[in-house]
Design a protein around this motif. Sequence first.
Motif, short mmCIF file in Angstrom:
data_model
loop_
_atom_site.label_atom_id
_atom_site.label_comp_id
_atom_site.label_asym_id
_atom_site.label_seq_id
_atom_site.Cartn_x
_atom_site.Cartn_y
_atom_site.Cartn_z
N SER A 89 1.19 -1.30 -0.10
CA SER A 89 0.11 0.22 -0.05
C SER A 89 0.78 1.17 0.12
O SER A 89 0.53 2.01 -0.89
N ARG A 90 1.43 0.86 1.10
CA ARG A 90 3.12 2.32 0.84
C ARG A 90 3.39 2.91 -0.99
O ARG A 90 3.30 3.66 -1.08
N GLN A 91 3.77 1.28 -0.94
CA GLN A 91 4.50 2.05 -2.49
C GLN A 91 3.40 2.25 -3.84
O GLN A 91 3.65 2.94 -4.65
N ASN A 100 1.29 11.56 -10.26
CA ASN A 100 0.23 11.80 -10.71
C ASN A 100 -1.07 11.46 -11.29
O ASN A 100 -1.56 11.89 -12.59
N MET A 101 -0.68 9.85 -11.20
CA MET A 101 -1.75 9.12 -12.16
C MET A 101 -2.23 7.94 -11.41
O MET A 101 -1.50 7.55 -10.64
N ALA A 102 -3.48 7.56 -11.85
CA ALA A 102 -3.27 6.24 -10.98
C ALA A 102 -2.84 5.22 -11.53
O ALA A 102 -2.17 5.56 -12.47
N THR A 103 -2.36 4.46 -10.39
CA THR A 103 -1.86 3.22 -10.74
C THR A 103 -2.43 2.47 -11.95
O THR A 103 -1.21 1.10 -12.42
N SER A 125 0.32 -1.70 -10.66
CA SER A 125 -0.23 -1.76 -10.34
C SER A 125 -1.57 -1.41 -9.71
O SER A 125 -1.60 -0.40 -8.89
N ALA A 126 -3.02 -1.53 -9.87
CA ALA A 126 -3.73 -0.95 -9.87
C ALA A 126 -3.89 -0.85 -7.74
O ALA A 126 -3.97 -2.19 -7.16
N GLY A 127 -4.59 0.21 -7.57
CA GLY A 127 -4.16 0.54 -6.07
C GLY A 127 -3.98 1.77 -5.74
O GLY A 127 -4.24 1.96 -4.17
N THR A 151 -10.68 -3.67 -7.30
CA THR A 151 -11.18 -3.10 -5.72
C THR A 151 -10.14 -2.79 -5.01
O THR A 151 -10.33 -1.84 -4.06
N ASP A 152 -9.27 -2.50 -5.11
CA ASP A 152 -7.91 -2.05 -4.00
C ASP A 152 -8.26 -0.32 -4.42
O ASP A 152 -8.73 0.73 -3.91
N GLU A 153 -9.00 -0.10 -5.34
CA GLU A 153 -8.82 1.15 -6.32
C GLU A 153 -9.84 1.49 -5.75
O GLU A 153 -10.08 2.82 -5.65
#
Length: 172
Positions: A89-91, A100-103, A125-127, A151-153
Amino acid sequence: MRKSHKLLKPLVACFALAGLSSTLQAEEQPLMVDIKRLSMESALTIAQATIDQCRKEGVQVAVTVMDRGGHPQVVLRDVLAGDLTLNISRQKAYTALSFNMATSDMEGRFTSPFSVGKVDGLVMSAGGLPITAGGTIIGGVGVSGAPSGETDEKCAQAGVDAISDELEMAAF
C-alpha cells in the motif's frame, strides 16, 4: 565637449547597471514557497473511508496516505490484512503520488528491462491514486489486500471521494 563626454560614460554605465539590477530582481525566486498539505484529520478521513469501503466489499486491507513529500502520513491495517499489504500500500501510494496518476493507468506502461517501472519502491498495479486539490497534487493513497487491484482502487477512490469537495474548496 571632451569633458561632457567623460561624464557621459559613467552615467550610461550607471543606467545600464540599474536596468540589469531590476531585471535580476524580477527574475529572482522567493526564498520560501507555500505548499498545501493535508491535515492529519483529512488524511485520517481518507484512510478510514477507504477501510470502510473495503469492508463493504468484504475484504480487509491496508491503506497508506502519503503527504506530497512522499512520507506516510496515515497507515491503517485492518485486523485480517496481511503484513505484506503494508509495504505494497505504501509503494502504491508513492507511485501514484510520484507520477500524479492512478497506478492502474500504469499497468504495462514500463515494460523494458531497464525502465522507470523497475525502480525499487514503485508498484505499477491498480490500487494507488493521487490526491489533488485545485489541480495540484497534495498526496497519494495506496491500498493493498483485496483479491484484485480494481477493488483496491475502488476503495482508494471512496477514500478520496470522502473529502474531495472539501479539498477543492480549500484549494482556492
